[in-house]
Scaffold this motif. Structure first.
Motif, short mmCIF file in Angstrom:
data_model
loop_
_atom_site.label_atom_id
_atom_site.label_comp_id
_atom_site.label_asym_id
_atom_site.label_seq_id
_atom_site.Cartn_x
_atom_site.Cartn_y
_atom_site.Cartn_z
N LEU A 94 0.83 -1.20 0.00
CA LEU A 94 0.00 0.00 0.00
C LEU A 94 0.87 1.26 0.00
N TYR A 95 1.95 1.25 0.75
CA TYR A 95 2.85 2.40 0.77
C TYR A 95 3.43 2.67 -0.62
N GLN A 129 2.15 1.87 -3.48
CA GLN A 129 1.12 2.29 -4.43
C GLN A 129 0.53 3.65 -4.08
N ARG A 130 0.17 3.86 -2.82
CA ARG A 130 -0.57 5.06 -2.44
C ARG A 130 0.32 6.25 -2.09
N VAL A 131 1.54 5.97 -1.65
CA VAL A 131 2.44 7.06 -1.28
C VAL A 131 3.49 7.32 -2.37
N GLY A 147 3.30 6.01 -5.44
CA GLY A 147 2.64 6.07 -6.74
C GLY A 147 2.98 4.93 -7.68
N THR A 157 4.94 -2.60 -8.33
CA THR A 157 4.90 -3.02 -6.92
C THR A 157 5.38 -4.46 -6.78
N SER A 201 6.69 10.55 3.75
CA SER A 201 5.70 10.71 2.68
C SER A 201 6.36 11.02 1.34
N LEU A 226 -1.82 12.63 1.74
CA LEU A 226 -0.60 11.87 1.52
C LEU A 226 0.21 11.73 2.80
N THR A 247 -1.64 9.47 5.32
CA THR A 247 -1.55 8.05 4.95
C THR A 247 -0.19 7.48 5.33
N TYR A 276 0.81 4.44 8.12
CA TYR A 276 1.64 3.27 7.83
C TYR A 276 2.82 3.19 8.79
#
Length: 483
Positions: free
Chosen positions: A302-303, A305-307, A309, A315, A366, A446, A449, A453
């Motif tokens: 998740l980090y 992908q979401r942080v 990008g 991934t 981040s 961002l 999130t 984590y």
């Protein structure tokens, strides 16, 4: 091990070991690889499945939950059944069911069909996974060879986790999500043919009739485990009071099962098994270790992908150093380290590295970098897992007799599922809660999130540290014994 056909004396009698135990190990590892890959390959493809079949957010979770509940709920039961009716028979039947269910998943065009087929996959996966460690320790009774075999087996399992993430992204992007299941067909057919031809037929060493007297016990423990996994994986969907009620129901079923086993003439589970300090302690340590490691696997993805990008495929590629490191260390060093320093010391060293790796990931920023912020912690975790997993496996299986090896194998796999599910539920809930709280306070999405984590990784590090403390005390060798 350079053995041809040898006689292995067990509590159940004397039997002939297979001419090629390493060929048998390859077959067992292929079955494990298929189920491990499947457990991870689905995660990356979830958005595509949701878009194609029209799942709601809550409904989509059941693509994973249906598998986990069936798998985790049945491991202990089918492990014991393997002891009673023959482990090869259980393994082969599980492979056949898992392969057929995979095809059904692959051709599914309806939500209900996919969820039902995933539950069938869970049943087949449980039948296959529950007996493999029992078969492995019977194939390799000599301690040094057994340590090598466990290292190989553990390396395959670790590789399957990252390979599943990679294949999920690659197949979904290149073809479509159906192929993440259909890929199991050729693998399953080859493994099934090899299992029938290579594995030793051990039916003469088992007494199938003994199970018939304890159907109530089987129903109680299966219900208890399924309700436990259900409670964990649906925590976010229920209120605190509802979750506590489900947990209380699980506890009541466990108590009823224990009472049943204490008075049953032919119990499904001999409670004396839990008198083994090694078996009970190693399973508890493994549960804590896996809880932390699952946090890395899921939250780390998740980090990225979401942080950072990253897309699905990138991934998967980013996780590849983990199985490579684990495989190299397990195959090249783990057995030697355990042989020289003992399983207990190897386990402590591995858990210390896992604790440090998770703590290092607890500082992910981040605006982080994969090479500087993610990879070092990943390598520490991989090295720690390479040392700890074969050691804790050997300790757990060493605490069971030959006649209980299948049950011990099922129990070991059950604690993996429960530990992983519990760790994931706790860590993702903490991460989401922290991010929501910061966002409400004005922090950017961002940054919030990433902070969530970081909290999850610090808690995961604490869980691994608790496993280290438990291993240092409960699993410490008795005075005068080798570690």
């Amino acid at each position: 091990m350079s053995q041809a056909v040898s006689e292995v004396n067990t509590g159940a009698g004397t039997r002939s070991a297979p001419a090629s135990p390493w060929a048998s190990l390859a077959v067992l590892s292929s079955g494990l690889l298929m189920t491990i890959i499947d457990g991870n390959i689905v995660t990356v493809a979830m958005p595509a499945i949701q878009s194609d079949l029209g799942f709601s957010a809550a409904g989509l979770a059941w693509v994973v939950n249906a598998y986990l509940i069936a798998f985790g709920g049945l491991l202990l039961l089918v492990g014991r059944l393997g002891d009673l009716v023959g482990r090869k028979r259980m393994f082969v039947s599980g492979l056949a069911l898992f392969t057929a269910a995979s095809v059904l998943c692959g051709v599914a065009t309806d939500q209900g069909v996919l969820v039902a087929a995933r539950a069938l996959q869970g049943v087949g996966g449980a039948m296959t996974s529950a007996v493999v460690l029992g078969m492995l320790v019977a194939l390799f009774p000599e301690p040094r060879e057994q340590a090598k075999a466990i290292a190989v087996f553990s390396a395959v399992g670790a590789a399957g986790g990252a390979l599943g993430t990679f294949l999920g992204g690659a197949l979904t992007e290149a073809l479509n999500w159906h192929w993440i299941f259909l890929i199991n067909l050729p693998i399953g057919v080859v493994a099934l043919i090899a299992a029938v031809r290579v594995l030793d037929d051990d039916r003469e060493n088992h007494r199938g009739g003994e199970f018939g007297a304890d159907y109530p016990g089987a129903a109680l423990i299966t219900g208890a485990l399924m309700l436990t996994v259900y409670t964990i994986v649906t925590t976010a969907e229920h209120s605190t009071s509802a979750t506590l009620s489900l947990a209380a129901g699980s506890l009541l079923l466990y108590v009823a099962f224990a009472a049943r086993q204490a008075r049953a003439a032919r119990p499904l589970l001999r409670l004396r098994l839990f008198r083994s300090r090694l078996l009970t302690g190693a399973n508890a340590v493994q549960m804590l270790m896996i809880a932390g490691m699952y946090g890395f696997q899921y939250i780390g993805a998740l980090y990225l992908q979401r942080v950072l990008g990253y897309g699905e495929l990138l991934t998967g590629v980013a996780f590849l150093p983990a199985p490579v490191t684990i495989g190299v260390l397990m195959l090249g060093l783990s057995a030697k380290v355990i042989g020289r320093f003992g399983a207990h010391r190897a386990l402590l060293a591995g858990l210390a590295l896992i604790t440090a790796g998770l703590a290092l990931l607890g500082r992910l920023p981040s605006d982080g970098s994969y090479a500087l912020d993610v990879l070092p912690g990943m390598l520490l975790l991989s090295a720690g897992f390479a040392a700890a997993m074969p050691a804790v496996t050997g300790l757990a299986m060493g605490g069971a007799s030959e006649e209980d090896a299948g049950l011990a194998s099922g129990l070991f796999n059950t604690t993996q599922v429960v530990g992983g599910s519990l760790g994931l539920a706790v860590l993702t809930t903490l991460a989401a809660g922290r991010a929501e709280s910061l966002t409400d306070g004005g922090t950017s999405a961002l940054a919030a999130t990433a902070d969530g984590y970081r909290l999850a990784f610090w808690v995961a590090s604490g869980i691994a540290a608790a496993g280290l403390a438990l291993a240092a005390t409960v699993l410490r060798p008795a005075s005068g014994r080798a570690s």
